[in-house]
Design an enzyme around this catalytic site. Structure first.
Site, mmCIF file in Angstrom:
data_model
loop_
_atom_site.group_PDB
_atom_site.id
_atom_site.type_symbol
_atom_site.label_atom_id
_atom_site.label_comp_id
_atom_site.label_asym_id
_atom_site.label_seq_id
_atom_site.Cartn_x
_atom_site.Cartn_y
_atom_site.Cartn_z
ATOM 1 N N SER A 1 0.853 -1.159 -0.074
ATOM 2 C CA SER A 1 0.048 0.056 -0.008
ATOM 3 C C SER A 1 0.740 1.269 -0.029
ATOM 4 O O SER A 1 2.085 1.133 0.504
ATOM 5 C CB SER A 1 -0.826 0.129 1.221
ATOM 6 O OG SER A 1 -1.616 1.141 1.367
ATOM 7 N N TYR B 1 -2.011 -0.424 10.486
ATOM 8 C CA TYR B 1 -2.121 -0.727 9.094
ATOM 9 C C TYR B 1 -0.519 -0.644 8.284
ATOM 10 O O TYR B 1 -0.237 -1.179 7.501
ATOM 11 C CB TYR B 1 -3.242 -0.117 8.508
ATOM 12 C CG TYR B 1 -3.639 -0.451 7.071
ATOM 13 C CD1 TYR B 1 -4.009 -1.503 6.651
ATOM 14 C CD2 TYR B 1 -3.177 0.529 5.749
ATOM 15 C CE1 TYR B 1 -4.313 -1.914 5.266
ATOM 16 C CE2 TYR B 1 -3.393 0.308 4.773
ATOM 17 C CZ TYR B 1 -3.900 -1.015 4.268
ATOM 18 O OH TYR B 1 -4.162 -1.341 2.848
#
Ligand SMILES: NC(=O)c1ccc[n+]([C@@H]2O[C@H](COP(=O)([O-])OP(=O)(O)OC[C@H]3O[C@@H](n4cnc5c(N)ncnc54)[C@H](O)[C@@H]3O)[C@@H](O)[C@H]2O)c1
Length: 307
Positions: free
Chosen positions: A173, A186
């Site tokens: 990501s 995350y």
């Protein structure tokens, strides 16, 4: 001394040549590999990017091994592929469990064969600020987003190693490159996935296994539902990406053995800026680009379980 000098000259020429070919390749469409005989395993194939990638690989003739914790959604992906005359298998697996991954991997090897393209895609997000996130939820995020990559790769790399052929894809990501408020768990799990890919590619190169490709994918937010409610301050510069667009780019990167994919492209520039700006300036600019507020209205998947 003369050996070092000779090596230095050799490295200079090699680096110059590699940069030149990289620049030239920006203007020439990359050749795409044939994946019709590949066995492609995709984790998180029941939804979002995983489902779309599974359908794309199947349309290219690959045998697709769909893996997901959600049996119904996963089987629906496999059934859609089969209804379009593609080849698919569905395996339910909790990728947060090393034991479950190893168990399912043995089943897959016995009933489908050796996986030749491994796409580590399954991911979760809590969307909670650091102090609001329970210990269990933080551990779970790392188990799915980072550690699962280790266990799946351990299970399927040996066969690739033997043949010096294969491909390991890590869906990380942009949050694996830049810290974001409200995404401590995350972001760090995705930094881990990015680091895993980078180290693995070094190890493969050092072992002379140049036939095994690696690709790491670092997208900004994508409209799959996982990050429902997030906002971008400058949609023209940092748009929330459409899933089809993102999967087009990911497929192109995989099929051309591209090593790193950041999207949108402005992320490449932001990464360069981050590497030399003073940290305090980086924080000021990140704040300006909205990294402090982007998660303020995060809802995530409606009805998703919270810890
Ligand atoms: N959507 C975004 O904005 C975005 C942005 C950057 C990166 N990513 C990454 O892309 C990947 C795919 O995201 P998406 O948007 O398609 O998400 P998604 O929620 O649509 O799909 C994730 C899939 O992973 C599965 N999954 C979750 N936990 C699992 C587990 N323990 N074991 C097995 N499967 C499990 C889910 O059932 C689901 O099918 C993720 O790794 C995500 O972190 C997403």
């Amino acid at each position: 001394m003369s050996n070092i000098f000779a090596e230095f000259v050799y490295i200079l020429i090699t680096v110059f040549w590699q940069i030149l070919t990289a620049i030239i390749s920006c203007f020439i469409p990359a050749s795409r590999k044939d994946v019709s005989n590949e066995i492609v395993l995709i984790t998180g194939a029941g939804s979002g990017l995983g489902r779309l990638m599974a359908l794309r690989f199947a349309s290219l003739g690959s045998t697709v091994v769909c893996v997901d914790i959600n049996t119904q959604a996963n089987e629906s992906t496999a059934n859609q592929i089969k209804s379009e005359d593609g080849k698919a298998f569905a395996f339910t697996c909790d990728c947060s469990s090393r034991e479950d991954i190893y168990r399912v991997a043995e089943d897959i090897k016995a009933s489908v064969g050796d996986v030749t393209i491994l796409v580590n895609n399954a991911g979760i997000v809590s969307g909670k600020k650091f102090m609001d996130c329970s210990d269990g939820l933080i551990e779970k995020t790392f188990e799915v987003n980072t550690l699962a990559h280790y266990w799946t790769t351990k299970a399927f790399l040996p066969a690739m190693f033997e043949k010096n052929s294969g491909h390991i894809v890590s869906i990380a990501s942009s949050a694996g490159l830049f810290g974001v408020t409200g995404l401590c768990d995350y972001c760090s799990s995705k930094f881990g996935a990015y680091g895993f890919n980078e180290s693995l590619q070094m190890e493969l190169a050092a072992a002379g296994k140049n036939g095994i490709a690696t690709t790491v994918v670092c997208p900004f937010f994508i409209n799959t539902g996982m990050f429902d409610g997030v906002q971008t301050r400058f949609p023209l510069l940092l748009p929330i990406l459409e899933p089809d667009y993102a999967v087009n780019k990911i497929m192109s990167a995989i099929l051309s053995n591209q090593r790193v994919l950041l999207m949108p492209r402005i992320l490449y520039l932001l990464l360069i800026l981050k590497s030399f700006l003073p940290q305090v300036t980086y924080i000021t600019l990140s704040d300006f680009f909205g990294a402090s507020n982007t998660m303020d209205h995060f809802k995530g998947r409606a009805g998703k379980k919270s810890d």
